[in-house]
Structures are given as C-alpha cells and as structure tokens.
Design a protein around this motif. Structure first.
Motif, PDB file in Angstrom:
ATOM      1  N   ALA A  19       1.782  -0.536  -0.106  1.00 17.14           N
ATOM      2  CA  ALA A  19       0.414  -0.016  -0.171  1.00 17.14           C
ATOM      3  C   ALA A  19      -0.219   0.144   1.205  1.00 17.14           C
ATOM      4  N   ALA A  20       0.080  -0.786   2.113  1.00 15.55           N
ATOM      5  CA  ALA A  20      -0.593  -0.776   3.420  1.00 15.55           C
ATOM      6  C   ALA A  20       0.333  -1.305   4.509  1.00 15.55           C
ATOM      7  N   ALA A  21       1.313  -0.494   4.879  1.00 11.28           N
ATOM      8  CA  ALA A  21       2.324  -0.911   5.857  1.00 11.28           C
ATOM      9  C   ALA A  21       1.743  -1.167   7.246  1.00 11.28           C
ATOM     10  N   ALA A  22       0.590  -0.602   7.546  1.00 13.27           N
ATOM     11  CA  ALA A  22      -0.028  -0.845   8.848  1.00 13.27           C
ATOM     12  C   ALA A  22      -0.669  -2.230   8.920  1.00 13.27           C
ATOM     13  N   VAL A  23      -0.863  -2.852   7.765  1.00 13.06           N
ATOM     14  CA  VAL A  23      -1.577  -4.129   7.694  1.00 13.06           C
ATOM     15  C   VAL A  23      -0.654  -5.291   7.338  1.00 13.06           C
ATOM     16  N   PHE A  24       0.340  -5.033   6.486  1.00 13.01           N
ATOM     17  CA  PHE A  24       1.230  -6.086   6.001  1.00 13.01           C
ATOM     18  C   PHE A  24       2.687  -5.753   6.309  1.00 13.01           C
ATOM     19  N   GLU A  25       3.490  -6.780   6.482  1.00 13.24           N
ATOM     20  CA  GLU A  25       4.938  -6.621   6.526  1.00 13.24           C
ATOM     21  C   GLU A  25       5.570  -7.852   5.905  1.00 13.24           C
ATOM     22  N   GLN A  26       6.862  -7.748   5.622  1.00 14.78           N
ATOM     23  CA  GLN A  26       7.592  -8.886   5.072  1.00 14.78           C
ATOM     24  C   GLN A  26       8.399  -9.536   6.178  1.00 14.78           C
ATOM     25  N   ASN A  27       8.326 -10.847   6.228  1.00 12.41           N
ATOM     26  CA  ASN A  27       9.089 -11.608   7.207  1.00 12.41           C
ATOM     27  C   ASN A  27      10.571 -11.400   6.916  1.00 12.41           C
ATOM     28  N   PRO A  28      11.369 -11.019   7.908  1.00 18.36           N
ATOM     29  CA  PRO A  28      12.788 -10.751   7.663  1.00 18.36           C
ATOM     30  C   PRO A  28      13.585 -11.990   7.277  1.00 18.36           C
ATOM     31  N   GLU A  29      13.097 -13.158   7.595  1.00 15.17           N
ATOM     32  CA  GLU A  29      13.839 -14.384   7.277  1.00 15.17           C
ATOM     33  C   GLU A  29      13.609 -14.866   5.855  1.00 15.17           C
TER      34      GLU A  29
END
Length: 64
Positions: A19-29
C-alpha cells in the motif's frame, strides 16, 4: 500525521509495503515491518491510511 508500528504484533504479511512502499518495508531477516517515514508528507496520507486499514494484525497506528 504520525505513524507508530508495533513489530511485536506484526505477522509479516507485507500489505503495508504494497500500500505504501515509500513509508514501510519488510525487514529482510525476520519479515516484520520497518517504518521508513514516521511522519510522512501529505501526499502519502491516503496510502498510509489504506495500509493501516488492511494490516491483518493491527500493527499500524496513526495519530493526527
């Protein structure tokens, strides 16, 4: 608008990133939410509101 995320509640569904890739991301670990912009600009408010609404675990909280 100010955003708070509760990583303990996050289940890693990634809906916020969609929905909002500029605001949130998922931690790769661990796959859990990472907050990139705790106070996003006005043009991102609609996307952030959508992210809060579609989060399956309710890990996103918005404050005015």
């Amino acid at each position: 608008m100010k955003i708070n995320v509760d990583r303990e509640r996050c289940v890693g569904a990634g809906q916020c990133v969609l929905a909002a890739a500029a605001v949130f991301e998922q931690n790769p670990e661990d796959g859990l939410v990472e907050l990139l912009l705790p106070e996003p600009s006005q043009d991102l408010h609609a996307a952030v509101t959508e992210a809060e609404l579609i989060c399956p675990s309710g890990a996103i909280e918005l404050q005015s």
